[in-house]
Design an enzyme around this catalytic site. Structure first.
Site, PDB file in Angstrom:
ATOM      1  N   ASP A  76      -8.614   4.966  -1.663  1.00 23.39           N
ATOM      2  CA  ASP A  76      -8.040   3.758  -1.059  1.00 23.39           C
ATOM      3  C   ASP A  76      -8.289   2.605  -2.018  1.00 23.39           C
ATOM      4  O   ASP A  76      -9.400   2.062  -2.083  1.00 23.39           O
ATOM      5  CB  ASP A  76      -8.679   3.486   0.303  1.00 23.39           C
ATOM      6  CG  ASP A  76      -8.082   2.271   1.007  1.00 23.39           C
ATOM      7  OD1 ASP A  76      -7.201   1.610   0.418  1.00 23.39           O
ATOM      8  OD2 ASP A  76      -8.494   1.978   2.158  1.00 23.39           O
ATOM      9  N   CYS A  80       0.807  -1.215   0.000  1.00 21.57           N
ATOM     10  CA  CYS A  80       0.000   0.000   0.000  1.00 21.57           C
ATOM     11  C   CYS A  80       0.841   1.266   0.000  1.00 21.57           C
ATOM     12  O   CYS A  80       0.466   2.282  -0.597  1.00 21.57           O
ATOM     13  CB  CYS A  80      -0.958   0.011   1.190  1.00 21.57           C
ATOM     14  SG  CYS A  80      -0.168  -0.184   2.809  1.00 21.57           S
ATOM     15  N   HIS A 137      -1.547   0.756   7.240  1.00 24.32           N
ATOM     16  CA  HIS A 137      -2.192   0.922   5.947  1.00 24.32           C
ATOM     17  C   HIS A 137      -1.910   2.345   5.487  1.00 24.32           C
ATOM     18  O   HIS A 137      -1.566   3.222   6.284  1.00 24.32           O
ATOM     19  CB  HIS A 137      -3.700   0.675   6.043  1.00 24.32           C
ATOM     20  CG  HIS A 137      -4.377   0.598   4.711  1.00 24.32           C
ATOM     21  ND1 HIS A 137      -3.919  -0.200   3.694  1.00 24.32           N
ATOM     22  CD2 HIS A 137      -5.472   1.251   4.211  1.00 24.32           C
ATOM     23  CE1 HIS A 137      -4.693  -0.058   2.636  1.00 24.32           C
ATOM     24  NE2 HIS A 137      -5.640   0.817   2.922  1.00 24.32           N
TER      25      HIS A 137
END
Length: 230
Positions: A114, A37, A91
């Protein structure tokens, strides 16, 4: 005027495989490499800044974690059931803000991008926070251990200062990748530079105490909501 060193650093960013592939992808969702990520958001930020940035849009990279590095997040693609949390050690997401982001009626318009989420893309920040960070996970008995914290960094600074050799994704016992790495070269890694990813994940340090600092600033959930939802 930009210094010669800064000009050279920016040129290196533009010439990197991560940047070139960020622009060449046909859609932003194609930027997603599962379990990477921090790189997904680097490329997403690059694409939006240098590919199709909207006028007046200010972008921030947001690292989500906590001191335990165990943060429950719902509606994640990594979890088959969106009503079951995915417990991330960290994250990363991208958020937009502008002077007109909060309208007179109080409805926030700050978008969250996202690519690892099941929510609409993008999603307003207030909806994202309510859906992804559910209150039942942050009752008093869990708050100290599980409540998320947010490191907010100007996207331009993240593009300039982040670098990773991906070694955190190699199982030290087996010597194998925990997840298949991206097929482009590592971001920002040169001789003598390996990775500063852990500095971004670390929520015990507030960074520079300023969103304009190279490492940004750390907010609690309530502080983050107050910053971007009101």
């Amino acid at each position: 005027m930009m210094s010669e060193h800064a000009d050279h650093a920016l040129a290196a960013i533009h010439e990197s495989e991560a940047a070139l592939t960020a622009i060449s992808c046909s859609t932003e969702n194609e930027l997603r490499v599962p379990c990477y990520c921090e790189e997904n958001v680097w490329r997403l930020a690059y694409r939006r800044i240098y590919g199709r940035r909207e006028t007046g849009e200010r972008l921030y990279v947001v690292f989500v974690s906590n001191e335990e590095r165990c943060c429950p997040m719902f509606s994640q693609l990594a979890q088959d059931d969106p009503d079951e949390p995915c417990f991330w050690d960290y994250h990363v997401l991208l958020i937009g803000s502008s002077s007109s982001a909060v309208e007179a009626n109080g409805a926030d318009k700050c978008p969250v991008w996202d690519v690892d989420s099941r929510l609409p893309y993008p999603t307003p920040v207030s909806v994202y926070l309510t859906t992804v960070f559910r209150e039942e996970c942050f009752r008093e008995e869990y708050r100290t251990r599980l409540a998320p914290r947010f490191r907010v960094i100007r996207a331009e600074h993240y593009l300039q200062y982040f670098f990773s050799d991906r070694k955190h994704m190699i199982d030290p016992e087996k010597g194998e990748w925990r997840a298949t790495p991206p097929d482009y070269e590592c971001i920002g890694v040169t001789s003598g530079k390996q990775s500063n990813l852990d500095d971004y994940i670390d929520m015990t340090s507030a960074g520079g105490g300023d969103e304009e600092a190279s490492m940004g600033i750390v907010y609690s959930l309530d502080e983050f909501r107050g910053r971007f939802c009101s």
